[in-house]
Design a protein around this motif. Structure first.
Motif, PDB file in Angstrom:
ATOM      1  N   VAL A   9       1.019  -1.525 -98.581  1.00  0.00           N
ATOM      2  CA  VAL A   9       1.442   0.058 -98.662  1.00  0.00           C
ATOM      3  C   VAL A   9       0.540   0.597-100.048  1.00  0.00           C
ATOM      4  N   TRP A  13       1.776   6.037-100.575  1.00  0.00           N
ATOM      5  CA  TRP A  13       2.914   5.994 -99.955  1.00  0.00           C
ATOM      6  C   TRP A  13       4.062   6.138-100.598  1.00  0.00           C
ATOM      7  N   TRP A  23      10.044  11.078 -90.728  1.00  0.00           N
ATOM      8  CA  TRP A  23       9.382  10.884 -89.463  1.00  0.00           C
ATOM      9  C   TRP A  23       9.482   9.251 -88.928  1.00  0.00           C
ATOM     10  N   LYS A  24       9.598   8.184 -89.828  1.00  0.00           N
ATOM     11  CA  LYS A  24       9.649   6.858 -89.424  1.00  0.00           C
ATOM     12  C   LYS A  24      10.978   6.721 -88.662  1.00  0.00           C
ATOM     13  N   HIS A  26      12.823   9.059 -87.309  1.00  0.00           N
ATOM     14  CA  HIS A  26      12.581   9.535 -85.972  1.00  0.00           C
ATOM     15  C   HIS A  26      11.991   8.511 -84.801  1.00  0.00           C
ATOM     16  N   ILE A  27      10.925   8.221 -85.303  1.00  0.00           N
ATOM     17  CA  ILE A  27      10.300   7.326 -84.307  1.00  0.00           C
ATOM     18  C   ILE A  27      10.962   5.930 -83.846  1.00  0.00           C
ATOM     19  N   ILE A  28      11.640   5.476 -85.054  1.00  0.00           N
ATOM     20  CA  ILE A  28      12.511   4.186 -84.641  1.00  0.00           C
ATOM     21  C   ILE A  28      13.588   4.510 -83.652  1.00  0.00           C
ATOM     22  N   GLN A  30      13.712   7.133 -81.608  1.00  0.00           N
ATOM     23  CA  GLN A  30      13.107   7.246 -80.232  1.00  0.00           C
ATOM     24  C   GLN A  30      12.699   6.047 -79.522  1.00  0.00           C
ATOM     25  N   LEU A  31      12.401   5.055 -80.037  1.00  0.00           N
ATOM     26  CA  LEU A  31      11.796   3.887 -79.681  1.00  0.00           C
ATOM     27  C   LEU A  31      13.161   2.957 -78.966  1.00  0.00           C
ATOM     28  N   LYS A  32      14.197   2.965 -79.937  1.00  0.00           N
ATOM     29  CA  LYS A  32      15.553   2.492 -79.204  1.00  0.00           C
ATOM     30  C   LYS A  32      16.245   3.201 -78.245  1.00  0.00           C
TER      31      LYS A  32
END
Lengths: 607, 293
Positions: A9, A13, A23-24, A26-28, A30-32
């Motif tokens: 990184v 960062w 946002w991370k 959120h993504i995690i 969503q994936l789950k």
């Protein structure tokens, strides 16, 4: 598979870290959520579905076959049904019916028989199988037994292994101990070698000291020679001044030393020290000398009135470094000479009851066998192992003459009554007569046996031999005039001071006295309990007055017999620890000295 | 960092429940049952459907079998698109499982590529990776790798081995320390048309979007702008496909979907490219109409 590392990184960062999280996350999330709805719900379902599908696939062909068989059976059944219906129509004919029944019966019986055969065969098979089963069971038992045996053996082997390891440790311990011992021993060895090297260094030092002594002796001798020459030169000077003409005359006649010496002697008659004799002047010179000094050249120089019987030992000295073979008192004084295997002749004085060492004569190349003083007491004749006889002046550093010629050990060397002659006896079976002025052998007498001792009288030489005989020789004619046999090997001979009796010692442990005037018949024999003649060179002697006879025994005891009575007067023991080789009696009769193989000399007297 | 690793793992192990049904016009000896399968999102159809073929061949006569192809609701499915992309594009908001129809006859030559061998798939896969690396590192990293590394990437994908694949792929995700990211981000934006049967030729007012010559949008895009700021997904869409963005006052018309999820528009593109790319190193982005219910 390699470990997976991920891109680093970069600095920007960290700045965006806080907002990045949103946002991370959120993504995690969503994936789950996606996985939950799409994957997990259907996973198990699809798996079980597929399993069922496979199973049905397996059963499909089976199903088909069963169906086919069923159809076959069904069709057969139908056919049989058809047959039955056809027979129903012919019921009215009983015979045909009977026939048909019989046919059926035979068919059934046949099947019966076939079935029975099958049953029998199956029964046989069963029996065979049972037998096999029993066989297998017994084999199993056997194997089990073997196995238990093996297990036992295994246990035994384990135990033996344990035992052996124990023994091994024991052995190892012992080995360690032995190793330790070995080490200590090695240290000791090291110490001892060090001591040895120190001792050798000491010996080397001693030897160097001895060498220095010898060097000093040599120097002294040289100086003495020089002094003599200077003295002679000086004397020359004195003489030539008053009588120059006479001197010249004499020098014309006889050169150098003899004339000079004669003169010198005349002028210095009191000092008789110069010992060099010439052939010409011998007899005259001697006569004169004898008169001036009252020396008796024919007979003994001293007359001993009475010898005293020794009763106790005054002193014991370790005189030499090896066996002592010979001892002799001087004919005029209390000087004692001893010699032995260490090749040195030591001179001692008896002073106040003690032996004091005076000098030592060291030039012999081999061990000394016998020592003899001349009647003046200033010369010593020493016989040695290697066939050489040395003539010494008492105070000299080197022998005057070395008489060689014998091929074997010289056992005795004695001065003849004429001073310038000596007689020697040797193991080479000869007696030799020597001229001492020249140092050369004048006569050789062959004898038939080893000669062990020699005695010389005016015109007689008596020798004792290994063949148990005593022989008398005429020294003028060199012929054996008489032989006296004895019982054993003769080891020594001795005459009394008045030359009347001869003493012989022989290996049959006896001493014999022979009267020389009564035509050599054996007068007396001396024996004693415990007296053993210890060696081939044991010496027995008369006392100076002729009243006692003494000899040393193999066990170290001194025996003294009375000649007149023939009895044993004394046996003195306890001082020597080994065989006594020689005895000597002082001419004054006071002292007796005995020497032995154990390097010791003992001084005896009666006070 | 473990979050990032979790993301990579979730992306790799994503699955779609699928039901394969044989087309009713296919000639069969007996009735064929549907075959259910969990398809990996990151793989390709022809790579993972061997069991399907075997299952259906059991009920068919060999002389009737041609090359297998798939279709969904009338659309032939292109095997060279990743399965996840196909699902997101065509059936993401429909009921699960995904019903695919299996055909063995009448291969649509005009629309699909033939795929008779596994090598075809490998060749296509590797060419995608090379193209992506050309954009990211000017092809430096991929050219430095040995043949065995390339092979390892393909084997990792074929056998579904996450560690094996990422051991090599991580090198492709690195960038030099002085830069803040890749040179350009490799991405493709796909859109399904309103017209169900014709996925090509959209209306003219949708400028710069896919046509038959260009089925997807791919442009050069730097992850870091001139000021050194990281670009986000929103910046990309603004740049390349502004229609997809929701206008300030209007309602949300489109879903921007990657791997079945809608990332927030402020997600940095660099991060997205590193973590949410498909194995061929491209970000395949689907833009689909927002479901109404």
């Amino acid at each position: 598979m390699a470990a997976v590392t991920f891109p680093a990184v970069s600095g920007s960062w960290s700045k965006a870290n806080m907002s990045a999280a949103a946002w991370k996350r959120h993504i995690i999330r969503q994936l789950k959520h996606r996985d939950r709805t799409q994957k997990y719900m259907y996973q198990d379902l699809i798996k079980s579905y597929n399993k069922l599908l496979e199973r049905t696939k397996i059963f499909d062909p089976l199903n088909e076959r069963l169906q086919v068989e069923f159809l076959n059976i069904f069709s057969d059944h139908l056919n049989s049904r058809l047959d039955v219906t056809s027979t129903v129509h012919r019921l009215e004919d009983p015979e045909t019916l009977q026939l048909q029944h019989q046919k059926e019966v035979t068919k059934l019986e046949k099947t019966n028989g076939e079935l029975a055969v099958q049953i029998y065969e199956l029964g046989q098979n069963l029996q065979i199988k049972q037998k096999e089963l029993e066989e297998l069971q017994s084999r199993l038992k056997g194997v089990e037994g073997f196995f238990s045996g093996v297990v036992k053996r295994n246990v035994e082997l384990h135990e033996s292994v344990k035992k052996i390891t124990c023994e091994n440790t024991n052995i190892k311990q012992r080995y360690d101990e032995l190793l330790k011992q070995h080490r200590t021993k090695e240290e000791e060895l090291q110490k001892i070698t060090n001591d040895l090297s120190e001792a050798t260094a000491g010996i080397v030092k001693l030897k160097s000291l001895q060498a220095d002594d010898m060097n000093n002796d040599n120097d002294r001798e040289c100086q003495a020679r020089w002094a003599k020459q200077l003295a002679s030169a000086a004397a020359k000077v004195i003489d030539t001044t008053p009588k120059t003409v006479q001197c010249n005359e004499d020098t014309a006649n006889t050169d150098e030393a003899p004339a000079v010496i004669r003169r010198a002697f005349r002028s210095a008659s009191a000092t008789f020290l110069s010992p060099i004799f010439t052939l010409k002047e011998n007899i005259l010179y001697k006569m004169r000398r004898v008169e001036s000094l009252c020396d008796d050249f024919k007979g003994p120089s001293f007359v001993c009135w009475s010898s005293r019987l020794p009763t106790k030992a005054l002193e014991i000295v370790e005189a030499h470094e090896s066996d002592i073979n010979a001892a002799k008192f001087s004919s005029i004084s209390q000087t004692l000479a001893t010699g032995g295997d260490d090749r040195i002749i030591k001179l001692w004085d008896v002073v106040a009851g003690r032996l004091e060492s005076r000098t030592s004569l060291q030039r012999s190349s081999s061990g000394i066998t016998s020592i003899e003083f001349d009647p003046t007491g200033y010369r010593i004749l020493a016989a040695s192992y290697e066939g050489a006889v040395h003539l010494w002046e008492v105070n000299a550093c080197r022998p005057t003459y070395v008489l060689t010629g014998h091929r074997h050990k010289v056992t005795a060397a004695k001065f003849k009554s004429l001073y310038h002659q000596a007689v020697t006896g040797s193991f080479d079976r000869t007696l030799k007569i020597w001229d001492l002025n020249r140092g050369a052998c004048t006569d050789t007498i062959q004898v038939s046996s080893y000669c062990s001792d020699v005695v010389s009288l005016e015109f007689l030489v008596i020798s004792g031999h290994h063949d148990k005989k005593i022989r008398f020789w005429d020294c003028r004619t060199k012929v054996c005039t008489n032989e006296i046999p004895v019982e054993g090997r003769v080891t020594s001979l001795n005459v009394t001071c008045d030359h009347s009796q001869l003493l012989s010692c022989s290996r049959d442990d006896t001493l014999k006295v022979v009267d020389l005037r009564k035509m050599n018949c054996c007068r007396q024999t001396f024996r004693a309990d415990g007296f053993k003649c210890g060696s081939d060179i044991t010496k027995a002697i008369f006392s100076p007055d002729g009243s006692f006879v003494t000899a040393g025994s193999a066990d170290g005891t001194l025996f003294v017999w009375n000649v007149k009575t023939g009895k044993l007067e004394a046996s003195l023991a306890g001082q020597h620890s080994s065989c006594v080789n020689a005895v000597t009696w002082s001419t004054s009769g006071e002292y007796v000295v005995s020497v032995d193989r154990g390097k010791k000399a003992v001084l005896w007297s009666d006070y | 960092m473990t979050d990032d690793k979790d993301v990579l793992r979730d992306v790799w192990y994503g699955r779609i429940p699928t039901c394969f049904t044989l087309y009713q016009d296919e000639v069969t000896e007996r009735e064929a049952e549907p075959y259910y399968l969990l398809l990996p999102r990151i793989s390709y159809l022809t790579l993972v459907t061997d069991k399907v073929k075997k299952h259906f061949l059991k009920v068919m006569k060999p002389e009737d079998v041609g090359e297998m192809w798939f279709e969904y609701e009338g659309t032939p499915l292109k095997w060279h698109y990743p399965i996840g992309l196909l699902f997101d594009l065509h059936a993401s908001n429909t009921a699960l499982p995904w019903n695919i129809i299996v055909h063995f006859k009448n291969f649509p030559e005009a629309e699909l590529l033939h795929c008779l061998y596994k090598d075809t798939i490998e060749a296509y896969f590797m060419s995608c990776i090379k193209e992506a690396d050309a954009l990211k590192h000017k092809s430096q990293v991929i050219n430095e790798m040995q043949k065995k590394d390339h092979k390892q990437l393909w084997m990792g994908l074929q056998n579904d081995k996450f560690d094996q694949f990422w051991a090599i792929n991580r090198k492709l995700m690195e960038y030099p320390a002085e830069d803040l990211g890749f040179r350009y981000i490799p991405f493709r934006i796909y859109q399904v048309s309103f017209n169900i049967h014709v996925p090509i030729l959209l209306q003219a007012n949708l400028a710069g979007v896919a046509s038959s010559e260009r089925p997807f949008i791919q442009k050069l895009f730097r992850p870091v702008d001139a000021d050194g700021q990281l670009q986000s997904l929103g910046d990309l869409l603004k740049d390349v496909f502004p229609i997809a963005l929701t206008p300030e006052d209007g309602e949300k018309k489109f879903q921007v979907m990657i791997h079945g999820i809608e990332p927030l528009l402020e997600t940095p593109m660099q991060w997205l490219s590193e973590h949410l790319s498909y194995p061929d190193n491209f970000l395949h982005i689907s833009v689909i109409p927002q479901p109404t219910d």
